[in-house]
Design a protein around this motif. Structure first.
Motif, PDB file in Angstrom:
ATOM      1  N   GLN A   1    -147.591  78.250  95.740  1.00  0.00           N
ATOM      2  CA  GLN A   1    -148.279  79.523  95.515  1.00  0.00           C
ATOM      3  C   GLN A   1    -148.306  80.372  96.778  1.00  0.00           C
ATOM      4  O   GLN A   1    -148.524  81.576  96.700  1.00  0.00           O
ATOM      5  N   SER A   2    -148.098  79.740  97.935  1.00  0.00           N
ATOM      6  CA  SER A   2    -148.065  80.482  99.195  1.00  0.00           C
ATOM      7  C   SER A   2    -147.330  79.638 100.232  1.00  0.00           C
ATOM      8  O   SER A   2    -147.020  78.471  99.992  1.00  0.00           O
ATOM      9  N   ALA A   3    -147.103  80.250 101.375  1.00  0.00           N
ATOM     10  CA  ALA A   3    -146.486  79.525 102.492  1.00  0.00           C
ATOM     11  C   ALA A   3    -147.539  79.174 103.541  1.00  0.00           C
ATOM     12  O   ALA A   3    -147.212  78.915 104.695  1.00  0.00           O
ATOM     13  N   LEU A   4    -148.786  79.122 103.119  1.00  0.00           N
ATOM     14  CA  LEU A   4    -149.893  78.851 104.032  1.00  0.00           C
ATOM     15  C   LEU A   4    -149.690  77.555 104.821  1.00  0.00           C
ATOM     16  O   LEU A   4    -149.999  77.489 106.012  1.00  0.00           O
ATOM     17  N   TYR A   5    -149.143  76.542 104.179  1.00  0.00           N
ATOM     18  CA  TYR A   5    -148.935  75.252 104.845  1.00  0.00           C
ATOM     19  C   TYR A   5    -147.454  74.996 105.137  1.00  0.00           C
ATOM     20  O   TYR A   5    -147.031  73.852 105.253  1.00  0.00           O
ATOM     21  N   GLY A   6    -146.682  76.047 105.240  1.00  0.00           N
ATOM     22  CA  GLY A   6    -145.253  75.925 105.504  1.00  0.00           C
ATOM     23  C   GLY A   6    -144.439  76.421 104.322  1.00  0.00           C
ATOM     24  O   GLY A   6    -144.954  76.569 103.211  1.00  0.00           O
ATOM     25  N   GLU A   7    -143.186  76.703 104.596  1.00  0.00           N
ATOM     26  CA  GLU A   7    -142.290  77.169 103.543  1.00  0.00           C
ATOM     27  C   GLU A   7    -142.060  76.048 102.534  1.00  0.00           C
ATOM     28  O   GLU A   7    -141.976  74.879 102.926  1.00  0.00           O
ATOM     29  N   PRO A   8    -141.958  76.375 101.257  1.00  0.00           N
ATOM     30  CA  PRO A   8    -141.815  75.332 100.233  1.00  0.00           C
ATOM     31  C   PRO A   8    -140.647  74.382 100.491  1.00  0.00           C
ATOM     32  O   PRO A   8    -140.781  73.163 100.336  1.00  0.00           O
ATOM     33  N   GLU A   9    -139.505  74.932 100.903  1.00  0.00           N
ATOM     34  CA  GLU A   9    -138.316  74.100 101.081  1.00  0.00           C
ATOM     35  C   GLU A   9    -138.450  73.108 102.231  1.00  0.00           C
ATOM     36  O   GLU A   9    -137.686  72.142 102.327  1.00  0.00           O
ATOM     37  N   GLN A  10    -139.439  73.295 103.095  1.00  0.00           N
ATOM     38  CA  GLN A  10    -139.667  72.346 104.185  1.00  0.00           C
ATOM     39  C   GLN A  10    -140.200  71.010 103.669  1.00  0.00           C
ATOM     40  O   GLN A  10    -140.227  70.029 104.404  1.00  0.00           O
ATOM     41  N   ALA A  11    -140.581  70.970 102.404  1.00  0.00           N
ATOM     42  CA  ALA A  11    -141.089  69.735 101.812  1.00  0.00           C
ATOM     43  C   ALA A  11    -139.969  68.773 101.420  1.00  0.00           C
ATOM     44  O   ALA A  11    -140.240  67.666 100.948  1.00  0.00           O
ATOM     45  N   VAL A  12    -138.719  69.163 101.611  1.00  0.00           N
ATOM     46  CA  VAL A  12    -137.605  68.264 101.322  1.00  0.00           C
ATOM     47  C   VAL A  12    -137.436  67.346 102.528  1.00  0.00           C
ATOM     48  O   VAL A  12    -136.852  67.718 103.537  1.00  0.00           O
ATOM     49  N   ASP A  13    -137.961  66.134 102.400  1.00  0.00           N
ATOM     50  CA  ASP A  13    -137.938  65.191 103.506  1.00  0.00           C
ATOM     51  C   ASP A  13    -136.759  64.221 103.397  1.00  0.00           C
ATOM     52  O   ASP A  13    -135.956  64.294 102.467  1.00  0.00           O
ATOM     53  N   LYS A  14    -136.654  63.321 104.356  1.00  0.00           N
ATOM     54  CA  LYS A  14    -135.534  62.380 104.410  1.00  0.00           C
ATOM     55  C   LYS A  14    -135.462  61.523 103.144  1.00  0.00           C
ATOM     56  O   LYS A  14    -134.376  61.273 102.620  1.00  0.00           O
ATOM     57  N   GLU A  15    -136.594  61.080 102.630  1.00  0.00           N
ATOM     58  CA  GLU A  15    -136.597  60.255 101.420  1.00  0.00           C
ATOM     59  C   GLU A  15    -136.058  61.028 100.221  1.00  0.00           C
ATOM     60  O   GLU A  15    -135.315  60.494  99.405  1.00  0.00           O
ATOM     61  N   LYS A  16    -136.431  62.306 100.121  1.00  0.00           N
ATOM     62  CA  LYS A  16    -135.938  63.138  99.024  1.00  0.00           C
ATOM     63  C   LYS A  16    -134.433  63.348  99.162  1.00  0.00           C
ATOM     64  O   LYS A  16    -133.695  63.308  98.178  1.00  0.00           O
ATOM     65  N   MET A  17    -133.971  63.563 100.386  1.00  0.00           N
ATOM     66  CA  MET A  17    -132.535  63.720 100.620  1.00  0.00           C
ATOM     67  C   MET A  17    -131.779  62.462 100.209  1.00  0.00           C
ATOM     68  O   MET A  17    -130.730  62.536  99.561  1.00  0.00           O
ATOM     69  N   GLN A  18    -132.310  61.296 100.585  1.00  0.00           N
ATOM     70  CA  GLN A  18    -131.657  60.035 100.229  1.00  0.00           C
ATOM     71  C   GLN A  18    -131.595  59.868  98.714  1.00  0.00           C
ATOM     72  O   GLN A  18    -130.559  59.455  98.176  1.00  0.00           O
ATOM     73  N   ALA A  19    -132.667  60.187  98.028  1.00  0.00           N
ATOM     74  CA  ALA A  19    -132.679  60.081  96.571  1.00  0.00           C
ATOM     75  C   ALA A  19    -131.664  61.034  95.951  1.00  0.00           C
ATOM     76  O   ALA A  19    -130.963  60.678  94.995  1.00  0.00           O
TER      77      ALA A  19
END
Length: 130
Positions: free
Chosen positions: A57-75
């Motif tokens: 809903q906002s970028a208050l805690y960072g840009e949404p795409e920054q939530a793609v972490d190493k575990e998500k990349m591996q999956a």
């Protein structure tokens, strides 16, 4: 505003629309194999594009795409390997992310082509199996 699942679905809908209007053909949405999922599998004349969509809903805690972490990349890499093998894909693959911000004031879409690769996810290159 919509609950978490509804917001995510709306974000994926906006992402598909954006990709479609920018020359991508949508092959799959919410493709699953076991516990692995790929939000969007798109295609251009030259490559297959696996897209992870993050909606907030906002970028208050960072840009949404920054939530793609190493575990998500591996999956994503595991899921993409399976998809490429079982679908007889004979094109290069690419991994994109899309950050979507949707609230009562705006809808913003950020598409990041080639956002990560096997080097990012595993610390060394891993080949996508064909």
């Amino acid at each position: 505003m919509a609950n978490h699942n509804e917001l995510g679905k709306l974000g994926e809908q906006k992402a598909r629309h954006y990709l479609s209007t920018h020359g991508f053909a949508i092959r799959e949405s919410n493709w699953r194999h076991g516990h692995l999922e790929i939000d969007i599998i798109a295609e251009t004349p030259h490559e297959i594009v696996f897209v992870e969509v993050k909606t907030r809903q906002s970028a208050l805690y960072g840009e949404p795409e920054q939530a793609v972490d190493k575990e998500k990349m591996q999956a994503y890499l595991k899921a993409a390997n399976y998809y490429v093998r079982t679908s007889n894909i004979n094109k290069p693959v690419r991994f994109d992310t899309m950050g979507i911000i949707i609230n009562s004031h705006e809808c913003m879409v950020r598409h990041i082509p080639d956002a990560f690769n096997s080097l990012d996810a595993f610390g060394k290159y891993s080949k996508i199996l064909k």
